[in-house]
Write an enzyme that holds these catalytic residues in place. Structure first.
Site, short mmCIF file in Angstrom:
data_model
loop_
_atom_site.label_atom_id
_atom_site.label_comp_id
_atom_site.label_asym_id
_atom_site.label_seq_id
_atom_site.Cartn_x
_atom_site.Cartn_y
_atom_site.Cartn_z
N ASN A 1 0.86 -1.19 0.00
CA ASN A 1 0.00 0.00 0.00
C ASN A 1 0.89 1.23 0.00
OD1 ASN A 1 -1.50 2.32 1.30
ND2 ASN A 1 -3.17 0.86 1.04
N SER B 1 -4.86 -0.39 -2.74
CA SER B 1 -5.30 0.96 -2.44
C SER B 1 -6.52 0.86 -1.54
CB SER B 1 -5.62 1.72 -3.73
OG SER B 1 -5.62 3.10 -3.47
N GLU B 2 -6.51 1.62 -0.44
CA GLU B 2 -7.49 1.37 0.62
C GLU B 2 -8.94 1.69 0.22
OE1 GLU B 2 -4.84 3.34 0.81
OE2 GLU B 2 -5.25 5.22 1.87
N ASN B 3 -9.12 2.42 -0.89
CA ASN B 3 -10.49 2.66 -1.33
C ASN B 3 -11.10 1.45 -2.03
OD1 ASN B 3 -8.50 3.36 -3.30
ND2 ASN B 3 -10.14 4.13 -4.59
N SER C 1 -11.35 -3.85 2.63
CA SER C 1 -10.03 -3.29 2.36
C SER C 1 -9.26 -3.05 3.66
CB SER C 1 -10.19 -1.97 1.60
OG SER C 1 -8.93 -1.50 1.18
#
Lengths: 220, 235
Positions: free
Chosen positions: A27, A49-51, A91
């Protein structure tokens, strides 16, 4: 932005890329971490990607921008074979649950014990923590990329944080334009000097005591 | 039971009241229910608490409701990109609860799943932990975070069937599935509505049980917040 800054940022990103291992799920934060993929063999790591996407590619050509596909910096990215989408809870389950191998993240300060501050400067408008606290607390390895000092020369590596903390005792490595440190069992260890940098310069610009591990030849 | 409403204003008119807590899906401007946010503004409802990862930008998304001063309190992880938010917050006109992004997602998920609270290590030792119960599990310290139930939840999906089963598109999914579960009344804005039976049951992301009302918006604007494209020089 001056012509000097990009090269400093690239030096840091290039060295940070060597902290990644083939097959890692990584990340990347915004800023210098976002430059890291340029120095990684394509396909050797999987970007998270945290989204809500794991395994994504570079920025698209102008006519290929899909507003439904952005990274956590809210920039358009592209799908690659093996890409997978998921919701924000899943996520962060990946992050908090220790399934993400490495987070590369910027910082305002790092302490000798591996504490990190990267979300709030007192006296300035606080815009939020975003996913930084979750990433710092949850990633299996945390690599910090930052310039060694503030613009006015104040060290960012310190004995004790003076800024609001993001997480405590979580930093594994710090990569700056001058050196690479590791935090080993709560102790700060200098493991590598960037090319052309002296130990004396690092001592002068570092606000915390550190150990100097011998024979830290750069890989490569 | 017919879930399909003729327009976003019709879908919100009789459910949104002053002082309510609303949860709204989206990450930045990606996957926000554009038409429902406009309709929410036009209800004129005030003193709202809005739970959403971000607060839109000036002049778009939830930023529209900041201009009209309809929001009293925001619960968000990050609210940059919005000068009006910053101004109201610094002037003390707007309350703000900062929640780490993963904690926010889990609070909505928990609320929707009937779980009043959960423990997480995110934020331990920081300002986020102030005033919260701490508990040690297996030698590590965690803090108690509360689930969130919303009076009304607004979500954006790509496709729906008439039963309210939802399919999202790529990273526009983000917070929408959890927000959908958190609402006592959940309203979904979608780009296409198909007949029952046309969606593959195995590919539905949000079962229609979580969705009470549907609104069709076939042509959302879908603004891109940071429009970087290839051919750029070094950043």
């Amino acid at each position: 932005m001056t012509s000097v800054r990009p090269s400093v940022r690239s030096v840091i990103a290039e060295r940070a890329a060597r902290e990644l291992r083939a097959g890692d799920v990584v990340n990347l934060g915004i800023g210098i971490p976002a430059l890291v993929p340029a120095f990684v063999t394509p396909g050797s790591v999987f970007l998270h990607s945290e989204n809500g996407v794991l395994g994504f590619g570079d920025t698209p050509a102008p006519d290929a921008v899909d507003p439904n596909l952005v990274n956590a910096g809210k920039q358009p990215v592209t799908e690659v074979p093996g890409s997978v989408y998921f919701d924000s809870a899943a996520s962060f389950g990946m992050i908090r649950g220790g399934h993400v191998d490495v987070a590369v993240i910027g910082a305002l300060q790092v302490s000798a014990r591996g504490d990190i501050a990267n979300w709030a400067v007192p006296g300035k408008a606080v815009l939020g923590v975003g996913g930084a606290m979750d990433l710092c607390a949850g990633a299996r390895r945390l690599v910090v990329t930052m310039t060694h000092t503030e613009k006015d020369g104040r060290p960012k590596i310190v004995e004790e944080l003076s800024l609001p903390a993001t997480a405590f005792g979580v930093v594994d490595a710090v990569v700056t334009e001058l050196a690479v440190f590791r935090v080993v069992e709560g102790r700060l260890v200098l493991v590598e000097l960037q090319p052309g940098v002296t130990l004396a310069e690092v001592r002068e610009k570092t606000g915390a005591a550190f150990e100097w591990r011998d024979a830290p030849t750069p890989e490569a | 039971m017919n879930k399909l409403y003729g327009s976003a204003p019709e879908a919100l008119g009789d459910v949104v009241k002053d002082g309510m807590l609303l949860a709204v899906g989206g990450f930045g401007l990606c996957g926000i229910p554009e038409a429902l946010i406009l309709a929410l503004r036009d209800t004129g409802a005030r003193d709202l608490t809005v739970v959403s990862n971000n607060a839109g930008v000036d002049g778009w998304g939830l930023g529209l409701l900041l201009e009209t001063r309809q929001i009293r309190r925001m619960v968000s992880s990050y609210v940059g990109e919005n000068k009006e938010f910053e101004r109201q917050y610094l002037a003390g006109e707007l309350e703000l609860e900062f929640v780490p992004q993963g904690t926010l997602a889990e609070r909505l998920r928990a609320g929707g799943a009937g779980i009043p609270g959960f423990y997480t290590k995110t934020g331990v030792g920081t300002v986020v932990a102030d005033g919260k119960e701490h508990k040690v599990f297996d030698g590590e310290t965690y803090i108690l975070e509360r689930g969130i139930r919303a009076d009304v939840a607004l979500v954006k999906a790509w496709k729906a069937d008439r039963a309210g089963n939802l399919v999202y598109r790529k990273t526009a999914r983000n917070f929408n599935p959890m927000v959908a579960t958190s609402g006592r009344v959940t309203v979904a804005e979608v780009e296409e509505i198909v007949e029952i039976g046309e969606l593959d049951p195995d590919e539905i992301h949000t079962p229609g049980i979580f969705v009470q009302r549907l609104v069709l918006n076939p042509t959302p604007e879908k603004r891109v917040e940071q429009r970087t494209v290839r051919q750029k020089a070094e950043v």
